[in-house]
Design a protein around this motif. Structure first.
Motif, PDB file in Angstrom:
ATOM      1  N   ALA A 114      25.687 -32.617  74.700  1.00 48.15           N
ATOM      2  CA  ALA A 114      27.295 -33.769  75.143  1.00 48.15           C
ATOM      3  C   ALA A 114      27.905 -32.226  75.117  1.00 48.15           C
ATOM      4  O   ALA A 114      28.361 -32.224  73.763  1.00 48.15           O
ATOM      5  CB  ALA A 114      27.543 -34.767  74.302  1.00 48.15           C
ATOM      6  N   GLY A 115      29.004 -32.710  76.383  1.00 45.27           N
ATOM      7  CA  GLY A 115      29.913 -31.361  75.855  1.00 45.27           C
ATOM      8  C   GLY A 115      29.845 -30.602  76.152  1.00 45.27           C
ATOM      9  O   GLY A 115      30.777 -29.433  76.143  1.00 45.27           O
ATOM     10  N   GLY A 116      28.867 -29.858  75.803  1.00 42.85           N
ATOM     11  CA  GLY A 116      28.150 -28.706  76.190  1.00 42.85           C
ATOM     12  C   GLY A 116      28.346 -28.094  77.816  1.00 42.85           C
ATOM     13  O   GLY A 116      28.589 -29.101  78.538  1.00 42.85           O
ATOM     14  N   LYS A 117      29.009 -26.604  78.089  1.00 41.37           N
ATOM     15  CA  LYS A 117      29.069 -25.831  79.084  1.00 41.37           C
ATOM     16  C   LYS A 117      28.375 -26.390  80.044  1.00 41.37           C
ATOM     17  O   LYS A 117      26.871 -25.356  79.445  1.00 41.37           O
ATOM     18  CB  LYS A 117      29.766 -25.034  79.033  1.00 41.37           C
ATOM     19  CG  LYS A 117      30.573 -24.638  80.889  1.00 41.37           C
ATOM     20  CD  LYS A 117      31.766 -23.118  80.045  1.00 41.37           C
ATOM     21  CE  LYS A 117      31.885 -22.203  81.559  1.00 41.37           C
ATOM     22  NZ  LYS A 117      32.686 -21.210  81.339  1.00 41.37           N
ATOM     23  N   LEU A 118      27.585 -25.889  81.277  1.00 46.10           N
ATOM     24  CA  LEU A 118      26.161 -25.811  81.820  1.00 46.10           C
ATOM     25  C   LEU A 118      26.700 -25.716  83.704  1.00 46.10           C
ATOM     26  O   LEU A 118      27.088 -26.289  84.448  1.00 46.10           O
ATOM     27  CB  LEU A 118      25.083 -26.860  81.968  1.00 46.10           C
ATOM     28  CG  LEU A 118      23.900 -26.937  82.076  1.00 46.10           C
ATOM     29  CD1 LEU A 118      23.536 -26.467  81.308  1.00 46.10           C
ATOM     30  CD2 LEU A 118      23.306 -28.547  82.238  1.00 46.10           C
ATOM     31  N   ALA A 119      25.509 -23.896  83.469  1.00 49.86           N
ATOM     32  CA  ALA A 119      25.261 -23.763  84.746  1.00 49.86           C
ATOM     33  C   ALA A 119      24.351 -24.703  85.361  1.00 49.86           C
ATOM     34  O   ALA A 119      23.230 -23.751  84.549  1.00 49.86           O
ATOM     35  CB  ALA A 119      25.800 -22.302  85.118  1.00 49.86           C
ATOM     36  N   THR A 120      24.298 -25.330  86.744  1.00 49.98           N
ATOM     37  CA  THR A 120      23.059 -25.775  86.983  1.00 49.98           C
ATOM     38  C   THR A 120      23.015 -24.988  88.591  1.00 49.98           C
ATOM     39  O   THR A 120      23.758 -24.853  89.144  1.00 49.98           O
ATOM     40  CB  THR A 120      23.269 -27.137  87.534  1.00 49.98           C
ATOM     41  OG1 THR A 120      23.995 -27.198  86.032  1.00 49.98           O
ATOM     42  CG2 THR A 120      22.016 -27.099  87.932  1.00 49.98           C
ATOM     43  N   THR A 121      21.454 -24.399  88.818  1.00 47.15           N
ATOM     44  CA  THR A 121      21.271 -23.908  90.000  1.00 47.15           C
ATOM     45  C   THR A 121      20.041 -25.155  90.580  1.00 47.15           C
ATOM     46  O   THR A 121      19.092 -25.330  90.534  1.00 47.15           O
ATOM     47  CB  THR A 121      20.600 -22.409  90.367  1.00 47.15           C
ATOM     48  OG1 THR A 121      21.799 -22.071  89.869  1.00 47.15           O
ATOM     49  CG2 THR A 121      20.242 -22.365  91.627  1.00 47.15           C
ATOM     50  N   LEU A 122      20.517 -25.891  92.153  1.00 45.78           N
ATOM     51  CA  LEU A 122      19.222 -26.237  93.025  1.00 45.78           C
ATOM     52  C   LEU A 122      18.557 -25.523  94.226  1.00 45.78           C
ATOM     53  O   LEU A 122      19.833 -25.847  94.743  1.00 45.78           O
ATOM     54  CB  LEU A 122      19.854 -27.766  92.660  1.00 45.78           C
ATOM     55  CG  LEU A 122      18.555 -28.847  93.657  1.00 45.78           C
ATOM     56  CD1 LEU A 122      16.920 -28.267  92.557  1.00 45.78           C
ATOM     57  CD2 LEU A 122      18.904 -29.825  93.580  1.00 45.78           C
ATOM     58  N   ASN A 123      18.000 -24.984  94.492  1.00 43.90           N
ATOM     59  CA  ASN A 123      17.608 -24.138  95.529  1.00 43.90           C
ATOM     60  C   ASN A 123      16.275 -24.814  96.270  1.00 43.90           C
ATOM     61  O   ASN A 123      15.595 -25.079  95.954  1.00 43.90           O
ATOM     62  CB  ASN A 123      17.292 -23.076  95.372  1.00 43.90           C
ATOM     63  CG  ASN A 123      18.914 -22.527  94.629  1.00 43.90           C
ATOM     64  OD1 ASN A 123      19.405 -22.498  95.393  1.00 43.90           O
ATOM     65  ND2 ASN A 123      18.342 -20.773  94.434  1.00 43.90           N
TER      66      ASN A 123
END
Length: 287
Positions: A114-123
């Motif tokens: 929780a609170g962490g930075k996250l990059a998400t990809t959904l193709n």
């Protein structure tokens, strides 16, 4: 995307060798989609499962303009073969994840704090292949039935400061402090057959009303899905084998994919709802 394009390439190559070029039509266009997608995960702090929403929780765009392409080959007057493709590719960066979650891929558990930075990809790519037969024909109208198959290609990826461990290394449902920048690159294919009706009516020379309706629902092993595709519009001849189409489309695909794994942690079950209600624009060329 590459799987869908490979399917299109192989199919078109086979068809081009078996048909007369004058019966082929290629169509390109675009439309706006409305998407709702999620994945079932585990909250490690309380050990309970919950549904993580890609749009509201991970900030992927809900509405987006998307490309579409189609190919059709008509033969023996009443018969046709068709193939089309739709693409929904999205990515976003969440500066602070509001709730921790774990997913398990193969033998590895990945944990986002929780609170962490996250990059998400959904193709998501959807390819459709099928056959149509016009059982009713007149001077200015036609009505037919279609049988086909939709295939969804789902690629997801999370990047950030994410812990990884095996189920035997869990300590009170929590992974250790090891962090890796890229943790998931998962693909799922969900086939959806469909059956439908299609028809057209030429109300003025070079102007046609056309439409189709397709539906199917299926449950095979751990895959459950349904499809609704209804479209109505106007097609106008532009001369020299060119046509332009404007249509109103309702299109929705729901797919649930359950993956069996360790009972301690919820495996990455996908819940994809891909829908579109609105106008479509396309240009086609027959040769």
């Amino acid at each position: 995307m590459f799987k869908a394009l490979a399917l299109c390439t192989v199919t078109l190559a086979g068809v081009s060798q078996a048909c007369n070029a004058k019966d082929m039509t290629i169509q390109v266009g675009g439309f706006y989609s409305q998407s709702d997608s999620s994945i079932d995960v585990t909250d490690p702090t309380i050990g309970q499962n919950y549904r993580l929403d890609f749009e509201s929780d991970l900030e992927l765009a809900e509405s987006q303009f998307l490309p579409t392409a189609a190919f059709e080959y008509r033969f023996n007057d009443r018969h046709s073969f068709y193939l089309d493709w739709k693409q929904l590719h999205r990515d976003a960066e969440t500066l602070a994840v509001s709730r921790p979650f774990q997913v398990q891929i193969d033998d590895t558990i990945y944990e986002v704090k929780a609170g962490g930075k996250l990059a998400t990809t959904l193709n998501i790519d959807i390819a459709r292949i099928g056959y149509g037969y016009e059982f009713l024909q007149g001077n200015n109208y036609s009505l037919g039935v279609s049988l086909g198959l939709h295939a969804m290609f789902i690629d997801s990826m999370f990047e950030g400061t994410i812990s990884a461990c095996t189920s035997s290394q869990l300590n009170n449902n929590v992974c250790g402090t090891q962090a890796i920048p890229r943790v998931v690159d998962e693909s799922v294919t969900a086939p959806l057959p469909d059956i439908g009706l299609f028809g057209s009516y030429e109300f003025l020379p070079g102007w046609k009303l056309s439409g189709h309706a397709q539906y199917f629902q299926i449950k095979v092993d751990d895959i459950k899905g349904s499809l609704v595709d209804v479209r109505a519009g106007i097609t106008a001849d532009l001369g020299d084998n060119w046509q332009m189409s404007v249509a109103y489309n309702y299109y929705k695909v729901d797919v649930d994919v359950h993956q069996t794994g360790d009972n301690q942690v919820k495996v990455a079950d996908y819940n994809i709802s891909y829908s579109f209600i609105g106008p479509m624009f396309s240009v086609s060329y027959r040769f």
